[in-house]
Design an enzyme around this catalytic site. Sequence first.
Site: not given
Length: 594
Positions: A249, A303, A368
Amino acid sequence: MWSRRIPLFIFGVLVLILSVAAEDVVWRWSCDNGKCVKLKNDPRSSEPALSLEACKMFCNEYGLLWPRPTGEADLGNFLSKINLNSIEVKILKKGATDDLMEAAAKRFKEQVSLAIPRGSTPKLTGKAVDVYLVNENPNEKAFSLEMDESYGLRVSPSGADRVNATITANSFFGMRHGLETLSQLFVFDDIRDHLLMVRDVNISDKPVYPYRGILLDTARNYYSIESIKRTIEAMAAVKLNTFHWHITDSQSFPFVTTKRPNLYKFGALSPQKVYTKAAIREVVRFGLERGVRVLPEFDAPAHVGEGWQDTDLTVCFKAEPWKSYCVEPPCGQLNPTKDELYQYLEDIYSDMAEVFDTTDIFHMGGDEVSEACWNSSDSIQNFMMQNRWDLDKESFLKLWNYFQQKAQDKAYKAFGKKLPLILWTSTLTNYKHIDDYLNKDDYIIQVWTTGVDPQIKGLLEKGYRLIMSNYDALYFDCGYGAWVGAGNNWCSPYIGWQKVYDNSPAVIALEHRDQVLGGEAALWSEQSDTSTLDGRLWPRAAALAERLWAEPATSWQDAEYRMLHIRERLVRMGIQAESLQPEWCYQNEGYCYS
């Protein structure tokens, strides 16, 4: 059917233990209307004292089995005394799975011993048990979303001093599940120190959903290999079959990729907090022996951050104020316009394919993504204008799709096949335009929004396959204090096992339930690490396991007495599972209600 056999059960147990006195026993249990009632023992009574677990094994329809079987489940009326040292497992059909079968047989014996509480010593008297394993496909050991996990289990007496158990299955995975169920049919009589086994059993069983998983995020905080294996061990005990490893991440890059070593050298939290190829292979093999696929996720194009600093392939890394560019610090996204990026992806995917060599699917992340992050880059703006794209939402979706298609090709090349790919729900997967970008035959969509999100129905109506991880029931990091600022975290309140259990994919999907492959509990690790892992996951993940295995029409109330027992069993396995109630409630069924 179970209620009619309760009197027979008591008679059967009495026949087996009639000759044994229990003068020093204070308490006994008796089955009354589906509940084990705690009674004061009378040594003068002709009715021998019955231990709690012996009572629980027959006092309700599914005994102490978890998850409950989906087909026939006849547990008979009798318990036999068993000699723990006289249990033999015999593999009747040899093949390429022999090593896995032998490992499963060894583990089965270890699981049987879990019936014996710590500090107790069973008497080594009683019957011998012969377990016969009949795997109809002994050369098949590959995971797939179509694999047959069904099994049949038959237990019957064989003469005066033996019990035979036969498990038949069409795969190693079904066989392993059958052994798990058989191990749960042993209980310990702590009144007389005898290991007992259900003597007459007829079970036919198979899961409702093929994908039953747990996600563990090992990038935001590090988890030891031992804790990961412990998680997989517990998963096997409740027949979960997918360990989804969110391994990188923006906060860290602990995956040791030999083709791009600077990623982990610069991206790991410390030189010790990495996952080497040898360690990953160990986990993958550990999972295979327990019927658990280890599924890697490389989340992109968002990420990402740590480890990529010197590549010139990311944008907005550690940008401030972070709330303008991402959902949590540090920000960071890949730059899709850089041709060199795709060779990096191929190298990462290739290293993953090498070590995660049992997986039949691959998770590409894809959630996201921030338009503001990409829009902060001059090179990305120039690329979009050169392609006659605007700088609006629709154009950034085109850029995202440009990335995804190139990444998809690299994944296929790295794994050497066109394997199913998984993406999280996002603006790219919006049902209004998903078919402009993602082929429903190529992609599985993992839902992380709520269980009532209209996107679910829209995606199902367009024919997409789904995995349910709706955060309102399956995000196990919810309900703790905020880690940025004060107050509670974003998805509070805490999700109890009852809500996990009642979260039905069939109810969510309705007429499209066949398109739901299953579900997955997620533990995002902003506030969890090795030391807190067990309590975050267990026993709540066991509730998910029964929901996905059996999809029961009943709610959590009917499963509560078995749920309390599986928690105790997990603790005996060395899992630091969270306590659900005072132990008094386990011993006094029916009193702890709201």
